[in-house]
Motif scaffolding. Sequence first.
Motif, PDB file in Angstrom:
ATOM      1  N   SER A  57      36.544  45.103  41.429  1.00  0.00           N
ATOM      2  CA  SER A  57      36.094  46.393  41.958  1.00  0.00           C
ATOM      3  C   SER A  57      34.660  46.708  41.580  1.00  0.00           C
ATOM      4  O   SER A  57      33.920  47.299  42.373  1.00  0.00           O
ATOM      5  CB  SER A  57      37.024  47.514  41.476  1.00  0.00           C
ATOM      6  OG  SER A  57      37.025  47.589  40.054  1.00  0.00           O
ATOM      7  N   HIS A  58      34.248  46.333  40.358  1.00  0.00           N
ATOM      8  CA  HIS A  58      32.883  46.596  39.915  1.00  0.00           C
ATOM      9  C   HIS A  58      32.635  45.824  38.631  1.00  0.00           C
ATOM     10  O   HIS A  58      33.518  45.123  38.133  1.00  0.00           O
ATOM     11  CB  HIS A  58      32.626  48.092  39.742  1.00  0.00           C
ATOM     12  CG  HIS A  58      33.495  48.783  38.736  1.00  0.00           C
ATOM     13  ND1 HIS A  58      34.866  48.874  38.855  1.00  0.00           N
ATOM     14  CD2 HIS A  58      33.192  49.455  37.596  1.00  0.00           C
ATOM     15  CE1 HIS A  58      35.365  49.566  37.838  1.00  0.00           C
ATOM     16  NE2 HIS A  58      34.365  49.914  37.058  1.00  0.00           N
ATOM     17  N   PRO A  82      32.727  43.795  47.716  1.00  0.00           N
ATOM     18  CA  PRO A  82      32.277  45.109  48.201  1.00  0.00           C
ATOM     19  C   PRO A  82      30.822  45.051  48.664  1.00  0.00           C
ATOM     20  O   PRO A  82      30.037  44.206  48.211  1.00  0.00           O
ATOM     21  CB  PRO A  82      32.419  46.011  46.973  1.00  0.00           C
ATOM     22  CG  PRO A  82      33.356  45.286  46.051  1.00  0.00           C
ATOM     23  CD  PRO A  82      33.103  43.835  46.293  1.00  0.00           C
ATOM     24  N   ASN A 106      31.351  48.058  54.577  1.00  0.00           N
ATOM     25  CA  ASN A 106      31.896  49.245  53.949  1.00  0.00           C
ATOM     26  C   ASN A 106      32.771  50.045  54.903  1.00  0.00           C
ATOM     27  O   ASN A 106      32.373  50.355  56.030  1.00  0.00           O
ATOM     28  CB  ASN A 106      30.757  50.138  53.434  1.00  0.00           C
ATOM     29  CG  ASN A 106      31.254  51.237  52.522  1.00  0.00           C
ATOM     30  OD1 ASN A 106      32.148  51.024  51.706  1.00  0.00           O
ATOM     31  ND2 ASN A 106      30.696  52.423  52.670  1.00  0.00           N
ATOM     32  N   GLN A 121      36.150  50.318  50.206  1.00  0.00           N
ATOM     33  CA  GLN A 121      35.215  51.441  50.187  1.00  0.00           C
ATOM     34  C   GLN A 121      34.321  51.277  48.966  1.00  0.00           C
ATOM     35  O   GLN A 121      34.793  51.281  47.828  1.00  0.00           O
ATOM     36  CB  GLN A 121      35.951  52.777  50.109  1.00  0.00           C
ATOM     37  CG  GLN A 121      35.016  53.985  50.113  1.00  0.00           C
ATOM     38  CD  GLN A 121      35.755  55.283  49.857  1.00  0.00           C
ATOM     39  OE1 GLN A 121      36.354  55.464  48.796  1.00  0.00           O
ATOM     40  NE2 GLN A 121      35.742  56.194  50.825  1.00  0.00           N
ATOM     41  N   ALA A 122      33.034  51.104  49.205  1.00  0.00           N
ATOM     42  CA  ALA A 122      32.071  50.947  48.116  1.00  0.00           C
ATOM     43  C   ALA A 122      31.380  52.268  47.836  1.00  0.00           C
ATOM     44  O   ALA A 122      30.926  52.951  48.759  1.00  0.00           O
ATOM     45  CB  ALA A 122      31.043  49.878  48.483  1.00  0.00           C
ATOM     46  N   SER A 134      34.295  50.590  43.585  1.00  0.00           N
ATOM     47  CA  SER A 134      34.940  50.413  44.886  1.00  0.00           C
ATOM     48  C   SER A 134      36.454  50.560  44.778  1.00  0.00           C
ATOM     49  O   SER A 134      37.024  50.519  43.691  1.00  0.00           O
ATOM     50  CB  SER A 134      34.602  49.033  45.475  1.00  0.00           C
ATOM     51  OG  SER A 134      35.152  47.984  44.684  1.00  0.00           O
TER      52      SER A 134
END
Length: 526
Positions: A57-58, A82, A106, A121-122, A134
């Motif tokens: 996710s990040h 993302p 996105n 979704q970023a 995200s």
Amino acid sequence: MRVTGTGHASMRIDTAAGSILCDPWVNPAYFASWFPFPDNSLLDWETLGQVDYLYVSHLHRDHFDAAHLKRYVSKQATVLLPEFPTSEMEDELRALGFTKFIKAPNEQVVELDGGLKIMIQALTSPTDGPIGDSSLWVEYDGVRLLNQNDARPTDLSVFAELGHVHAHLLQFSGAIWYPMVYELPQAAKTAFGKQKRDRQFDRTWRYIDDLKASHVFPIAGPPCFLDDALWQFNDIHGDEGNIFPDQSVFMAEYAKVGGTNGIVLLPGSVAEVTTEGATTTHPVPVEEFFANKVAHLEEMRERKRPVIEAEKASWRHPEVDVLAGMKSRIEPLLDESIYLAKGVGGPVRFDLVGYDGESVESIVVDFPGKEVRPYADEKVRYRFRTDRALIEHLLFIDEVDWVNSLFLSCRFSAARIGQYNEFVYAFFKCLSEERLQYAEGWYDEHERTTDAEDITLGDWVVQRRCPHLKADLTRFGIVEGDQLTCQLHGWRFDLSSGRCLTSVGHKVRAHRVDADTPAPAGEALS
């Protein structure tokens, strides 16, 4: 759709069309301060890592565990990437050996092989993770899942519009250093902690109510703290101001607001999710596990003690000239900074405690003066105190993100005069030219963007979007008397003046319903 809990924000999603491993984190993060709880290091990661797809996710290190990704996750896996503003995520993963990437546009549905669909979704403000966070939406054969992990989107409607969600996985617990590290009287620290803990739950209830999924899974926290120096941060001491409640506390609090669809995933728990319901099996009874939480933590502390001591032994680099190193790293960025430097607006002091535990070297990052220099007895609004060895290590490894290392470690104390200043932490997250230029551009655009739409909340007319990060105040705004609170991040505003009570800048446009003209919003970085 089968969801296997693999600890913290991590899970493995299995469908007939393919498998996705999300955010696997096992190794200690942030100067060996954070560990996953419940412990997930004894899972069969050789098998779990053989997947078709990987989603990270990040870049926060309780989501991006480089050592674990390199050793255990198949390099044949395709990375679901993302759409972040910099290439750092892809660069880091390529360096670990991953070669297959799907760059997800996105908020656009991407159909993978076999009818498996995903959408990412970023979030891309400088305050979202390390330059980006995200969420992942997955659909197969009519079953839909949203892995929100610890992202804080302002709006979940983009997911709801794709159809009813059957499994909603989201954060509920703390993941920050505030207020524990601040040099405050204990009563004040407890009060601020309780306020933050309540806000965390309020935000979670809002997200749950927005999506109205069939089943809710509390994930992405809390970490546990196994170093003796940080042990007090675990929520086992009856402290109502502790910001790290666990999943059992979530279930109890959720029941108080009428929640009946919560499901806890321990490492190794398996939930079979269909359009009709969910069946979950656990490696041990959930209630029994959390009833013995202290014993589990104490056992983990002894087992992980050698890991912590080995990490600590690697931090000292006496050959590093800290003042010279900070000047070399920071001064060129100060020269380039306009918005962040203006937002900080004054000197920030670092008190570095020597190896002897007593001697202190004080260094100032002078934002107006654009220099790093020895402290000259001037007044500062922000002060950090930490071990010199930690700064030595950050300089030695050429760390570009001191938030995603030093600050999240909680291995420091802090003091400030006045309000919280987000620009201090934004700057120390951006110690590279690529990150700094992105953040400067974002704040430039943010400052020049006006929000013309107004809404009515109680007796007040206010701008629809929060001045902080544009949350929709029709959903997150609460007015009590003359104060507005945005529940997304807990920011408060005095409506009579428009002044932000939480941080510098970010004035809100507002006026009473029966007034003729609004209070001016002012400059974003005033």
